[in-house]
Enzyme design. Structure first.
Site, short mmCIF file in Angstrom:
data_model
loop_
_atom_site.label_atom_id
_atom_site.label_comp_id
_atom_site.label_asym_id
_atom_site.label_seq_id
_atom_site.Cartn_x
_atom_site.Cartn_y
_atom_site.Cartn_z
N GLY A 370 -8.70 7.09 -8.63
CA GLY A 370 -8.17 8.06 -7.67
C GLY A 370 -6.67 7.99 -7.61
N GLN A 371 -6.10 8.80 -6.71
CA GLN A 371 -4.66 8.88 -6.55
C GLN A 371 -4.32 8.61 -5.10
OE1 GLN A 371 -2.41 9.59 -9.07
NE2 GLN A 371 -0.69 9.26 -7.69
N GLY A 372 -3.60 7.52 -4.84
CA GLY A 372 -3.19 7.20 -3.48
C GLY A 372 -1.86 7.83 -3.14
N GLY A 373 -1.41 7.62 -1.92
CA GLY A 373 -0.15 8.20 -1.48
C GLY A 373 1.05 7.69 -2.24
N PHE A 374 0.93 6.47 -2.81
CA PHE A 374 2.08 5.89 -3.50
C PHE A 374 1.74 5.47 -4.92
CE2 PHE A 374 2.99 5.56 0.95
CZ PHE A 374 4.29 6.00 1.00
N GLY A 375 0.73 6.08 -5.50
CA GLY A 375 0.43 5.80 -6.88
C GLY A 375 -1.05 5.82 -7.18
N LYS A 391 -3.94 -1.04 -8.14
CA LYS A 391 -3.09 -0.02 -7.53
C LYS A 391 -1.70 -0.12 -8.16
CE LYS A 391 -1.24 1.42 -3.03
NZ LYS A 391 -1.22 1.10 -1.58
N ASP A 488 -1.97 3.79 9.50
CA ASP A 488 -2.41 4.86 8.61
C ASP A 488 -3.92 4.80 8.41
OD1 ASP A 488 -2.00 7.14 7.13
OD2 ASP A 488 -1.56 6.09 5.27
#
Length: 679
Positions: A370-375, A391, A488
């Site tokens: 997947g794609q997180g907020g910072f990478g 990550k 968050d």
């Protein structure tokens, strides 16, 4: 040089570099000059110009004709221009759109003082409104293609400190101007600003402008501006003297020249230290060189001798120690000791980048989780068979290294069954990587917001997830060695193991909190719209009650299977909180429960969870329970729960004017905001 970034929607082709900037739609719905569509367009051009000119905010939408030849349109002038200038700009845009996009049924043009779009499709429909952020494509063009050098003094691509400081100045200016436009400019949704960044000759004053289409709500305006302002990064603006971010529904601009009329509406004092260009290199004379050599050579010899002695002594001190101590020594020599990892778990490992590459098959797409907020996050497997989640922090992330350090420092010291376990990290040049335990069922949002997969979560499983998240937060707030506020908490940051047990993840935004303080204040607001407590989103005040609010939102999402505030309409509200509270007041709370659940056997448990969730999202932080209270309320069947007061944002209702455009922007609801400034 000025950089122009145009957000392309609906499959448009890139704009040209020179003004105006046009976006021409595809050729599927083309028309001829003798067609009825062209006649409707000509009629609409006159009507639109008159309406926008006479409107107090110089904004107008209209349509002409009947299907299939209907033409829809939108026009908006910049907030500082007068009626005469507005009329001239829109009239020119109506002609220019047809000239720049000949015979195209879909065209958008951006002039310096106005914007215009016409289309054969009703782009104000909710299904299309979401595209201001969904699936956007970016292109960058310049007004001076012969000059590619940065324009701001002090910018040095090879100096990370210079790049970070100047980028932060631009970001700070744009985001404060955006906040003024969204919340402090009334119905106009327009603001101008000025920042004296350097306080002297070394750095020029910067001027800014932000504007939204007045039909948006204040919150929608803020979201739109925040989304496009994230593009004001090192890669896009790179220290240039000016830049524009253009979208149909909102836009931003900054420049070193006073490009708007009148005085700035807000004057900003930068919190970034002054950026001073590097001092010129002074070449010493030959005589001075000889004198320097006489002094420097003996000094260097002494320093080298001390270093050799220190290394020999250090080797003797560590000789005979095991590999675990060598790992700690390497961490110290690498500078990681300043992160406070000396008390970490013995299972924590420092990995070499080559090991990570091999484990992830060179970060192959097949291994991408997947794609997180910072990478991005990848699945990996080491030689010993250990499966991990990797990550990889994006190099362009503005707060990347700070959050990498924060996450390592925090998670390495936290141990709880409902927190994701950090196994190690890797730091090599630009690469910053976190190694987690692998959780095969990925994140909670992939289940509760998916029509097919949500049926896999029966009520017993959902209740266990809610209780597990509560236990994890209680540990962070009260029982861990550090008192931690996550900041968050959301469905995508809850990971699920083999048995669907929840684990809180992503501590890049977390803060260690003093046990002596009830709350703290920050200028840099981080988190995700839809989950933010109101006092935090508006004033930067955060406490454990901020996480409690997010937990309440998350609980309502788990019960209902609906996103909290993805700019969808729920009854008379555009967020789940107001809708849930209204149903609770009307004793119709069963209507909020996910239709895939068998309610009959669990009515009291579901009702209790909704009650607890509504207590957690109350507008006043003092009215919300602590996580200790929440855990007790969830586990006690005999305890009488208090009646909740109205939740935050309950007053945000859907009006008739904006019903057609307030839904469909669900992507914003799950976007982590990391640079919004509080008041």
């Amino acid at each position: 040089m000025i950089v122009v970034i145009v957000l392309l929607t609906l499959g448009f082709t890139p704009p040209v570099a020179a003004q105006p900037w046009q976006i021409c739609g595809d050729t599927v719905m083309n028309y001829t000059t003798s067609s009825r569509r062209h006649a409707n367009l000509e009629l609409l051009s006159t009507k639109l110009t008159d309406k926008a000119t006479t409107s107090p905010d110089h904004f107008a939408t209209d349509f002409a004709g009947v299907a299939p030849d209907t033409v829809y349109s939108l026009a908006l002038c910049r907030g500082d221009v007068n009626s005469t200038a507005c009329r001239a700009c829109i009239a020119a845009a109506c002609v220019g759109a047809q000239q720049l996009c000949p015979h195209r049924a879909d065209a958008t043009v951006f002039y310096p003082t106005c914007r215009l779009r016409f289309s054969g499709k009703n782009f104000l429909h909710p299904d299309n409104y979401s595209q201001i952020v969904d699936g956007v494509v970016n292109t960058m063009s310049t007004t001076d293609t012969t000059n590619t050098a940065p324009g701001l003094p002090g910018w040095d691509a090879g100096n990370a400190e210079s790049v970070a400081a100047i980028t932060e100045i631009v970001r700070e200016l744009l985001q404060e101007t955006a906040r003024q436009a969204a919340y402090n400019s009334g119905a106009r949704m327009f603001a101008t600003g000025r920042m004296d960044a350097g306080g002297g000759r070394s750095f020029p004053a910067l001027y800014s402008m932000a504007q939204c289409v007045p039909a948006l709500t204040h919150r929608d305006c803020s979201s739109c501006l925040q989304v496009i302002s994230f593009m004001a990064t090192d890669d896009n603006f790179a220290g240039r003297q000016g830049g524009r971010l253009l979208a149909l529904w909102c836009n931003l601009r900054y420049d070193t020249v006073h490009f708007y009329s009148g005085d700035p509406m807000v004057t900003i004092v930068s919190s970034v230290k002054e950026v001073v260009p590097p001092a010129p290199l002074v070449v010493p004379s030959r005589k001075h060189k000889r004198g320097m050599i006489k002094v420097v050579v003996p000094l260097l010899a002494s320093i080298i001798g001390l270093i050799i002695s220190f290394v020999l002594i250090r080797r003797r001190c560590i000789k005979g120690k095991g590999s675990q101590d060598k790992t700690k020594m390497n961490m110290k020599e690498d500078g990681t000791i300043v992160w406070g990892l000396e008390g970490r778990s013995s299972e924590f490992m420092i990995y070499d980048f080559s090991q990570v590459l091999e484990a992830t098959d060179n970060f192959s797409e097949e291994n991408k989780l997947g794609q997180g907020g910072f990478g991005p996050v990848y699945k990996g497997r080491f030689h010993d068979g250990l499966e991990v989640a990797v990550k990889r922090l994006a190099s362009h992330s503005g707060q990347g290294f700070t959050q990498f350090k924060n996450e390592v420092q925090l998670i390495a010291k936290l141990q709880h069954t409902n927190l994701v376990r950090l196994l190690g990290c890797c730091s090599q040049e630009e690469e910053k990587i976190l190694i987690y335990e692998c959780l095969p069922n990925k994140s909670l949002d992939l289940f509760i917001f998916d029509d097919k997969r949500r049926v896999l979560l029966n009520w017993t499983t959902r209740l266990a997830i809610i209780e597990g998240i509560a236990q994890g937060l209680l540990y962070l707030h009260k029982h861990s060695r550090l008192r931690v506020i996550h900041r968050d908490l959301k469905a995508s940051n809850i990971l699920l193991d083999h048995d669907m047990n929840p684990k809180i993840s992503d501590f890049g935004m977390a803060r260690i909190f003093s046990t002596n303080n009830a709350e703290a204040n920050t200028e840099r607001i981080v988190g995700t719209y839809g989950y933010m407590a109101p006092e935090y989103a508006s004033e930067g005040l955060f406490s454990i009650k901020s996480d409690v609010f997010s937990f309440g939102v998350l609980t309502l999402e788990i019960v209902s299977g609906k996103r909290s505030s993805g700019f969808r309409q729920y009854g008379d509200f555009i967020n789940l909180l107001g809708h849930a509270w209204q149903l609770w007041k009307d004793k119709r709370w069963l209507q909020i429960v996910d239709a895939s659940l068998v309610v009959e056997c669990h009515t009291l448990e579901i009702m209790r969870c909704i009650n607890v969730a509504l207590l957690c999202v109350q507008e006043n932080a003092a009215d919300r329970p602590t996580m200790s209270d929440v855990v007790v309320m969830l586990s006690s069947e005999s305890m009488t729960l208090p009646e909740p007061k109205h939740p935050a944002y309950f007053h945000i209702r859907v009006t008739a004017e904006v019903t057609s455009i307030v839904s469909g922007m669900s992507i914003v609801n799950d976007t982590t905001i990391s640079t919004l400034r509080g008041r």
